[in-house]
Design a protein around this motif. Structure first.
Motif, PDB file in Angstrom:
ATOM      1  N   TYR A  62     -19.507  -9.854  -3.168  1.00 36.15           N
ATOM      2  CA  TYR A  62     -18.475 -10.886  -3.378  1.00 36.15           C
ATOM      3  C   TYR A  62     -18.947 -12.255  -2.916  1.00 36.15           C
ATOM      4  CZ  TYR A  62     -15.127  -7.184  -4.369  1.00 36.15           C
ATOM      5  OH  TYR A  62     -14.467  -6.124  -4.933  1.00 36.15           O
ATOM      6  N   THR A  95      -8.201  -5.873   1.835  1.00 35.87           N
ATOM      7  CA  THR A  95      -9.327  -4.973   2.078  1.00 35.87           C
ATOM      8  C   THR A  95     -10.023  -4.697   0.748  1.00 35.87           C
ATOM      9  OG1 THR A  95      -7.961  -2.979   1.784  1.00 35.87           O
ATOM     10  CG2 THR A  95      -8.159  -3.845   4.031  1.00 35.87           C
ATOM     11  N   LEU A 125      -7.618  -4.593  -2.414  1.00 36.31           N
ATOM     12  CA  LEU A 125      -8.025  -5.181  -3.696  1.00 36.31           C
ATOM     13  C   LEU A 125      -8.112  -4.061  -4.728  1.00 36.31           C
ATOM     14  CD1 LEU A 125      -8.896  -8.107  -4.564  1.00 36.31           C
ATOM     15  CD2 LEU A 125     -11.244  -7.242  -4.559  1.00 36.31           C
ATOM     16  N   HIS A 138       0.868  -1.177   0.000  1.00 38.17           N
ATOM     17  CA  HIS A 138       0.000   0.000   0.000  1.00 38.17           C
ATOM     18  C   HIS A 138       0.907   1.229   0.000  1.00 38.17           C
ATOM     19  CE1 HIS A 138      -3.046   2.973   0.926  1.00 38.17           C
ATOM     20  NE2 HIS A 138      -3.989   2.052   0.822  1.00 38.17           N
ATOM     21  N   TRP A 178      -8.747  -3.474  -8.707  1.00 39.63           N
ATOM     22  CA  TRP A 178      -9.215  -4.119  -9.932  1.00 39.63           C
ATOM     23  C   TRP A 178      -9.216  -5.644  -9.784  1.00 39.63           C
ATOM     24  CZ3 TRP A 178     -12.482  -1.804 -12.583  1.00 39.63           C
ATOM     25  CH2 TRP A 178     -12.449  -0.408 -12.642  1.00 39.63           C
ATOM     26  N   PHE A 179      -9.816  -6.029  -8.665  1.00 44.67           N
ATOM     27  CA  PHE A 179     -10.124  -7.442  -8.399  1.00 44.67           C
ATOM     28  C   PHE A 179      -8.892  -8.318  -8.191  1.00 44.67           C
ATOM     29  CE2 PHE A 179     -13.632  -5.462 -10.605  1.00 44.67           C
ATOM     30  CZ  PHE A 179     -14.621  -5.633  -9.649  1.00 44.67           C
ATOM     31  N   GLY A 182     -15.756  -2.906  -2.049  1.00 39.52           N
ATOM     32  CA  GLY A 182     -17.056  -3.518  -2.305  1.00 39.52           C
ATOM     33  C   GLY A 182     -17.640  -4.230  -1.088  1.00 39.52           C
ATOM     34  N   LEU A 199      -5.708   2.774   6.103  1.00 38.32           N
ATOM     35  CA  LEU A 199      -6.252   1.651   6.871  1.00 38.32           C
ATOM     36  C   LEU A 199      -5.294   0.460   6.797  1.00 38.32           C
ATOM     37  CD1 LEU A 199      -8.568   0.186   8.385  1.00 38.32           C
ATOM     38  CD2 LEU A 199      -9.465  -0.441   6.125  1.00 38.32           C
ATOM     39  N   ASN A 200      -4.809   0.183   5.600  1.00 35.10           N
ATOM     40  CA  ASN A 200      -3.879  -0.951   5.471  1.00 35.10           C
ATOM     41  C   ASN A 200      -2.633  -0.751   6.325  1.00 35.10           C
ATOM     42  OD1 ASN A 200      -4.243  -3.357   3.386  1.00 35.10           O
ATOM     43  ND2 ASN A 200      -5.502  -1.646   2.727  1.00 35.10           N
TER      44      ASN A 200
HETATM   45  P1  FAD Z   1      -8.199   3.971   3.555  1.00 38.28           P
HETATM   46  O1  FAD Z   1      -8.808   4.748   2.470  1.00 38.28           O
HETATM   47  O2  FAD Z   1      -6.886   4.421   4.083  1.00 38.28           O
HETATM   48  O3  FAD Z   1      -9.188   3.930   4.802  1.00 38.28           O
HETATM   49  C1  FAD Z   1     -10.488   3.381   4.708  1.00 38.28           C
HETATM   50  C2  FAD Z   1     -11.313   3.846   5.918  1.00 38.28           C
HETATM   51  O4  FAD Z   1     -10.660   3.460   7.134  1.00 38.28           O
HETATM   52  C3  FAD Z   1     -11.487   5.363   5.993  1.00 38.28           C
HETATM   53  O5  FAD Z   1     -12.807   5.614   6.453  1.00 38.28           O
HETATM   54  C4  FAD Z   1     -10.495   5.793   7.015  1.00 38.28           C
HETATM   55  O6  FAD Z   1     -10.915   6.957   7.682  1.00 38.28           O
HETATM   56  C5  FAD Z   1     -10.498   4.588   7.955  1.00 38.28           C
HETATM   57  N1  FAD Z   1      -9.220   4.522   8.636  1.00 38.28           N
HETATM   58  C6  FAD Z   1      -7.999   4.386   8.058  1.00 38.28           C
HETATM   59  N2  FAD Z   1      -7.032   4.358   9.000  1.00 38.28           N
HETATM   60  C7  FAD Z   1      -7.650   4.500  10.195  1.00 38.28           C
HETATM   61  C8  FAD Z   1      -7.190   4.578  11.544  1.00 38.28           C
HETATM   62  N3  FAD Z   1      -5.892   4.483  11.821  1.00 38.28           N
HETATM   63  N4  FAD Z   1      -8.104   4.720  12.508  1.00 38.28           N
HETATM   64  C9  FAD Z   1      -9.412   4.792  12.222  1.00 38.28           C
HETATM   65  N5  FAD Z   1      -9.917   4.730  10.951  1.00 38.28           N
HETATM   66  C10 FAD Z   1      -9.054   4.598   9.973  1.00 38.28           C
HETATM   67  N6  FAD Z   1     -12.479  -2.179  -4.343  1.00 38.28           N
HETATM   68  C11 FAD Z   1     -13.095  -3.328  -4.679  1.00 38.28           C
HETATM   69  O7  FAD Z   1     -13.915  -3.832  -3.914  1.00 38.28           O
HETATM   70  N7  FAD Z   1     -12.800  -3.967  -5.855  1.00 38.28           N
HETATM   71  C12 FAD Z   1     -11.891  -3.475  -6.715  1.00 38.28           C
HETATM   72  O8  FAD Z   1     -11.647  -4.094  -7.757  1.00 38.28           O
HETATM   73  C13 FAD Z   1     -11.250  -2.246  -6.404  1.00 38.28           C
HETATM   74  N8  FAD Z   1     -10.352  -1.711  -7.247  1.00 38.28           N
HETATM   75  C14 FAD Z   1      -9.685  -0.584  -6.888  1.00 38.28           C
HETATM   76  C15 FAD Z   1      -8.703  -0.073  -7.742  1.00 38.28           C
HETATM   77  C16 FAD Z   1      -7.990   1.036  -7.390  1.00 38.28           C
HETATM   78  C17 FAD Z   1      -6.891   1.529  -8.301  1.00 38.28           C
HETATM   79  C18 FAD Z   1      -8.268   1.706  -6.170  1.00 38.28           C
HETATM   80  C19 FAD Z   1      -7.501   2.944  -5.786  1.00 38.28           C
HETATM   81  C20 FAD Z   1      -9.238   1.227  -5.318  1.00 38.28           C
HETATM   82  C21 FAD Z   1      -9.952   0.073  -5.666  1.00 38.28           C
HETATM   83  N9  FAD Z   1     -10.914  -0.483  -4.820  1.00 38.28           N
HETATM   84  C22 FAD Z   1     -11.569  -1.632  -5.171  1.00 38.28           C
HETATM   85  C23 FAD Z   1     -11.127   0.062  -3.466  1.00 38.28           C
HETATM   86  C24 FAD Z   1     -10.023  -0.391  -2.526  1.00 38.28           C
HETATM   87  O9  FAD Z   1     -10.043  -1.787  -2.361  1.00 38.28           O
HETATM   88  C25 FAD Z   1     -10.138   0.310  -1.190  1.00 38.28           C
HETATM   89  O10 FAD Z   1      -9.960   1.695  -1.444  1.00 38.28           O
HETATM   90  C26 FAD Z   1      -9.112  -0.168  -0.188  1.00 38.28           C
HETATM   91  O11 FAD Z   1      -9.330  -1.524   0.123  1.00 38.28           O
HETATM   92  C27 FAD Z   1      -9.190   0.658   1.068  1.00 38.28           C
HETATM   93  O12 FAD Z   1      -8.056   0.382   1.863  1.00 38.28           O
HETATM   94  P2  FAD Z   1      -7.112   1.586   2.316  1.00 38.28           P
HETATM   95  O13 FAD Z   1      -6.072   1.035   3.223  1.00 38.28           O
HETATM   96  O14 FAD Z   1      -6.651   2.349   1.130  1.00 38.28           O
HETATM   97  O15 FAD Z   1      -8.174   2.424   3.159  1.00 38.28           O
END
Ligand code: FAD
Length: 262
Positions: free
Chosen positions: A160, A152, A100, A9, A102-103, A155, A15-16
């Motif tokens: 799923y 994570t 995740l 990430h 793009w799946f 969706g 979140l990750n």
């Molecule tokens: P973040 O955006 O960092 O956080 C998610 C939530 O957790 C937010 O509400 C944040 O406030 C909260 N949070 C984070 N850290 C903390 C903390 N320390 N304390 C409290 N709250 C916190 N999704 C699908 O389902 N299928 C797909 O195919 C898919 N394709 C994607 C492709 C791309 C290129 C991208 C950018 C996204 C895609 N997504 C897809 C969505 C993606 O899976 C999610 O955006 C991702 O899983 C979220 O994880 P993150 O760590 O980035 O979360």
């Protein structure tokens, strides 16, 4: 035990990032030694290309599999790849963590697999005969080690599910679990998946963290997915077809390669 967490990430404050930190703390609390390969922070080079094989004469045609096998044998793979191979050999359990995208996994992690899994290390090994088809699918360099995915998704869980429009999450993760982890011998644990994480409130966040911590506590005791092993009689060699008498009636596709019980 030794645990390698490969983290894909780009943002440590995501979140990750928070889940990775929670996993590391929990694993350490269990007495495990943990190493993290933070691919973005490391500036991991994701494309397998000619630069990986400086030994190759400039006019030679590049065949990545052959070149990686030769470099592995001669122990001249690039230092970044060798370091990751050493970490894999050191680990008793390996966790691949990613959002995740793009799946599937982000490209940087796929590129880690493409480059680190050289020929002679994870594939192209073992005897090929009418009894065996190489050391793979349950055998190989990682036999006796465990692996699991931490994923994570944006969706919803229902999207799923078995009839959900995205396809079942177990199917989407099958090429990683079965093709990337089971193939070179890992015992693969059911994935940890946190769905619908885009907008988490504090309670939702705590719930995901607690679920992940619980999974970290059972990393070395959870039952692996009972994938069918290649060289143990379930498949015809060399066609690699599942024997016609195996597999429950009506079962099709990926599910055929999971036995009811090992
Ligand atoms: P973040 O955006 O960092 O956080 C998610 C939530 O957790 C937010 O509400 C944040 O406030 C909260 N949070 C984070 N850290 C903390 C903390 N320390 N304390 C409290 N709250 C916190 N999704 C699908 O389902 N299928 C797909 O195919 C898919 N394709 C994607 C492709 C791309 C290129 C991208 C950018 C996204 C895609 N997504 C897809 C969505 C993606 O899976 C999610 O955006 C991702 O899983 C979220 O994880 P993150 O760590 O980035 O979360």
């Amino acid at each position: 035990m030794n645990v390698l967490l490969v983290f894909a990430h780009p943002e440590p404050r995501s979140l990750n990032g928070a889940l990775r930190d929670a996993a590391v703390v929990e694993l350490a609390a269990q007495g495990h030694e943990v190493r993290v390969s933070d691919l973005y922070a490391m500036g991991w080079k994701s494309a397998a290309d000619r630069a990986d094989f400086p030994q190759l004469p400039p006019d030679a045609r590049l065949n990545v599999a052959t070149a990686s096998g030769e470099a592995f044998k001669a122990q001249i793979l690039t230092a970044d790849v060798r370091a990751e191979q050493d970490k894999l050999l050191w680990a008793d359990a390996v966790i691949l963590q990613f959002p995740l995208w793009w799946f599937t996994m982000p490209a940087i992690l796929k590129g880690w697999v493409d480059r680190v899994y050289s020929q002679g290390f994870t594939y192209g090994v073992g005897e090929h005969s009418d009894k065996r088809w190489g050391n793979r699918y349950g055998e190989g360099v990682f036999a006796g080690k465990r692996a699991m995915l931490v994923v994570t998704t944006g969706g919803w869980e229902e999207h799923y599910s078995e009839r959900g429009i995205n396809g079942p999450i177990d199917d989407l993760l099958f090429p990683i679990n079965h093709g990337i982890l089971f193939y070179p011998g890992f015992d693969v644990l059911p994935a940890f998946v946190a769905h619908k994480v885009g907008r988490l409130d504090e309670a939702g966040f705590s719930d995901v963290v607690e679920r992940l911590r619980a999974r970290m506590r059972t990393l070395f005791t959870d039952q692996p997915i009972p994938y069918r092993r290649q060289n143990h009689g379930d498949y015809l060699i060399p066609s690699m077809q599942l024997r016609p008498e195996l597999g429950e009636e009506g079962t099709r596709g990926f599910a055929l390669h999971v036995a009811a019980a090992r």
